[in-house]
Design a protein around this motif. Sequence first.
Motif, PDB file in Angstrom:
ATOM      1  N   LYS A  51       0.854  -1.185   0.000  1.00 17.10           N
ATOM      2  CA  LYS A  51       0.000   0.000   0.000  1.00 17.10           C
ATOM      3  C   LYS A  51       0.890   1.236   0.000  1.00 17.10           C
ATOM      4  O   LYS A  51       2.062   1.161   0.334  1.00 17.10           O
ATOM      5  CB  LYS A  51      -0.866   0.034   1.279  1.00 17.10           C
ATOM      6  N   THR A  52       0.308   2.402  -0.341  1.00 11.68           N
ATOM      7  CA  THR A  52       1.100   3.625  -0.321  1.00 11.68           C
ATOM      8  C   THR A  52       0.515   4.650   0.649  1.00 11.68           C
ATOM      9  O   THR A  52      -0.694   4.747   0.794  1.00 11.68           O
ATOM     10  CB  THR A  52       1.171   4.267  -1.727  1.00 11.68           C
ATOM     11  N   PHE A  53       1.380   5.399   1.301  1.00 15.65           N
ATOM     12  CA  PHE A  53       1.022   6.464   2.237  1.00 15.65           C
ATOM     13  C   PHE A  53       0.650   7.719   1.426  1.00 15.65           C
ATOM     14  O   PHE A  53       1.321   7.984   0.440  1.00 15.65           O
ATOM     15  CB  PHE A  53       2.247   6.747   3.107  1.00 15.65           C
ATOM     16  N   PRO A  54      -0.289   8.541   1.784  1.00 18.45           N
ATOM     17  CA  PRO A  54      -1.156   8.412   2.941  1.00 18.45           C
ATOM     18  C   PRO A  54      -2.514   7.788   2.608  1.00 18.45           C
ATOM     19  O   PRO A  54      -3.318   7.620   3.484  1.00 18.45           O
ATOM     20  CB  PRO A  54      -1.349   9.882   3.351  1.00 18.45           C
ATOM     21  N   THR A  55      -2.777   7.476   1.334  1.00 18.62           N
ATOM     22  CA  THR A  55      -4.131   7.069   0.975  1.00 18.62           C
ATOM     23  C   THR A  55      -4.330   5.562   1.060  1.00 18.62           C
ATOM     24  O   THR A  55      -5.432   5.069   0.881  1.00 18.62           O
ATOM     25  CB  THR A  55      -4.444   7.528  -0.461  1.00 18.62           C
ATOM     26  N   ASN A  56      -3.237   4.813   1.325  1.00 23.05           N
ATOM     27  CA  ASN A  56      -3.271   3.355   1.337  1.00 23.05           C
ATOM     28  C   ASN A  56      -3.844   2.763   0.057  1.00 23.05           C
ATOM     29  O   ASN A  56      -4.497   1.730   0.071  1.00 23.05           O
ATOM     30  CB  ASN A  56      -4.052   2.830   2.566  1.00 23.05           C
ATOM     31  N   ASP A  57      -3.559   3.431  -1.079  1.00 21.17           N
ATOM     32  CA  ASP A  57      -3.928   2.855  -2.362  1.00 21.17           C
ATOM     33  C   ASP A  57      -2.978   1.704  -2.670  1.00 21.17           C
ATOM     34  O   ASP A  57      -1.849   1.690  -2.209  1.00 21.17           O
ATOM     35  CB  ASP A  57      -3.765   3.906  -3.485  1.00 21.17           C
TER      36      ASP A  57
END
Lengths: 60, 948
Positions: A51-57
């Motif tokens: 996942k990626t910060f900050p959207t947790n996509d």
Amino acid sequence: MAKKEKSGSVLVVGGGITGVQSALDLADLGYYVYLLEKKASIGGVMAQLDKTFPTNDCAI
Amino acid sequence: MEAGRSPNIEILTNSRLLSLEGEPGNFTAKVYQEPRYIDEDKCTACGTCKMYCPKPVVDEYNERLDITRAPHIDYAQAIPSSYYIDPRYCLRVNFETCNLCAQTCTAGAIDFSQKPKELALEVGAVVMAPGFGKVDNSVLQKFGYGKYLDVVTNLEFERLTCASGPTEGHIIRLSDNKKPKNIAFLQCIGSRDETCGNGYCSSICCMSAIKEASVAKEHEPEVDVSIFFMDVRTQGKGFDDTRQRAEEKYGINVIKARVPRVEQISGKLALNYVTEDGKSHSDIFDMVVLSVGLESPEGAKEMAKISGIELNHYDFCKTITSKPLSTSREGVLVAGAFSGPKDVPESVTQASGVAAEVSEILSSARGTKSVHLAYPDEDKTLSEEKPRIGVFVCHCGVNIAGVVDVKAVRDYAATLSDVVYYENVMYSCSQDALKMLAQKIKDNRLNRVVIAACSPRTHEPLFQETMKSVGVNPAFFEMANIRDQCSWVHAKEPDAATQKSKDLVRMAVAKARELEPLQAQTVDVLSKALVIGGGVAGMTSALSIAEQGFECALIERTDKLGGNAGRLKLTNFGEDAGKILSDLMKKVSKHPKITVKLNTELDELSGFVGNFISKLNSAGNSEIFEHGVVVIATGGYEYQPSQYYYGESNKVLTQLQLEEKISKGKTALKNINNIVMIQCVGSRGDDLKYCSKFCCAQAVKNALAIKKINPDANIYILYRDIRTYGFNEDLYKEARNQGVIFISYNIERKPEAIKDGENIRVRVFDALIGEDIEIPADILALSVGVAPADNLKLSNIIKAPLTGDGFFLEAHAKLKPVEVAVDGVYLAGHAHGPKTLDESIAQAKAAAGKACIPLAKGKVSVAPIVSKVDKDACIGCGLCESLCPYKAIQLIKIDKKKKAETITASCKGCGICASHCPTLAISMGGFTDEAIMSQIHAFAESINKENV
């Protein structure tokens, strides 16, 4: 002496997110791109992220 | 990963640069390419070779946590989408034995006759983007890594939390495969650490720790998570907010301490540490995650030698503030983590910026080497035929198939009328699956395709492109999102998730039946740009656009160019900020393709990407300007504090005012011995909710400048977290070495100023001694940060949304950091959010790069999902016109009657007009009333069944 004409090709060294994004933009801007990657597939470290910060996509 | 599909990108894997000769415009790059031993064109990625290979190999993609075989593919969606053989382990390559894979490959793709190749590439410019390297294991050993199995790195933990990772997303201790009850994250491993030579801050690990801690809590709500920080450095746009929410929502413990080592006591991990109040603690954890920093890439020195570029003292690529994307060699550029640790949005921004920079150098050669992809003509007869629907149900590895019974969904699809083909696919978005999809469409003459997989938001274009490649109108496509809406949200109810997947597929099929073909449209682009804002960001963008060969108008609200940077004297690294600005101003005012308009504002904007019409207001005079793209670079303001006697005492200054004072030299600082600086005045919770990113480095820079003039000065910096990320950490270290005193304060106990006649004292709680101290201040400098410009008016004119903090909102936080929701509008500088000078410059280049894409293409294609007005049914009430957020529908007069008409190129297909039209005169392409009603009726079929 006439100046040699410039080449419309570009070499991008590295196939991580930075290299891939530059290659895409350069192709869109009208250039031919060689995308050089030392490994067997492009994507770099970002492809390893879940996942990626900050959207947790999803990273992929 | 669109790169795999572009005809203008040639991917050379297993390759490295051997030499680089020549000059900007004409380089010859020699490249060495190792064989894959598997023919990319023949391989179908079926995996048979891997199945039969007898040689186990550690899986490096999964951070050595899993086993693969010599022939493998890193991950299912990898590009190129073919397998390759790792020659280090292959028995055939090394010992001429085995050959099992070649014998079992039915596609005949395995080719051991492949030899390494040397290529000579003629290129005009080179972009260095090798990324970052890994911190050596010897550094991690101090923290038990390699010795205790339950100490893992952040990247290993990332693989553990990933659904397609080695544990299928289960967080377990590697020692006993049990769930950990508590996890500790240790920050600054291999960064901010002189002992391993990495004095810099890696800038991204605080975010990765908070993200991984949140994900851990989501996977295992009962797990206890602690993060050990020195400073919490979440300085990016919106990051502080996320951190705070994570702390509150998941109850993550934030402990301000640096843990020196990790020991094992009876199978558990013991951490001993000292907190700010001087107290010693000893805690036991089940699992420890090391937040390992970024290092310069492996082989950086050799790479630098080959490409002829200089490195800095940490072996990262050397750059300067005014040219963040240039190396020391002309024509060789740099982007991403190679020039210093950075996160994904910064890297993506630099990537677009570097593309602009290349385009500036090579504008005369644009289009000379590129090729155009042509699609076959559309088979129009397909749309006239009876629906022949193909349903493809995706496993997405275990992402869907782990919960939903995908085979049952497929078999169910087979029972629906008009479905003539149905199949399961492991990863429907992988390149081999797309090839298969194209073949099946052709073989079965499908004229409707339903993919039951993930979200159309991310994957629809991919599948539609495939349909176009075989002559099918891309509008004959529908997705059922059985991942997000079934397997993810109903992970614990597999039967219900399967039932819901069937419902969604039935509904998608019902809608697919009603789909109509849509024609894509292209519009010509006016090859001019409008840049709003004459600060560094605006000027840099304008100059880049002009250098790329396009005309540009630069409008500035005030009577001079320069913006906030006009007040800067020195950059953080000692460069002359005034000169950077004056050089830029000179170039901008002299450039024949740039028209500068001072005292000018944008009053109105109409039109759409490629064809904007602006009404400019120059001191009361209106002027119309037509252009193809817009760059917003309206900057921000120095926040004006109302606290700490600012404006009441001449001893209280902002950091910018202090910088001006320091620049006047010794006399200006006469009799000034005690300087107190307070960080985050207004920022991070008072008036401004966000972190302004640059003020910590700014304070340290000013402190060092004062020390240079007066080494005996006492300087106190009162801070919450010192956020000198990246190489700015060197300044912080230097300041500490020179005796600048740093005192951390807590948000609940902010420093107070006391005014006693002319004198100012600052009272602050010192955690170490446990009581308040008072410091007399000859100067009290406030680090005030940046407040957004008055963006609301412009936001309304352009219809580009703002964030809650008042900055412009980018289209995607990670992947589209300089684009906004409105096509043809781009962002740069403080208009997007607080940032440093070099970041503003890089982003301005990126905005210019993106802006020049439509200008260079000369045409834009418009997505065909637009509204259409039935003129006979329209009563001309104008409700649609008043509601449209994109100015994409207008009233015109036909036979003296008012009728609505869609401006196709502006329409975003949101459907607001259609849903409000009182006479149902408006229909949406791809979402007609008929299609949506059949979808709803199909949903009702299941409800009716249940009721019977």
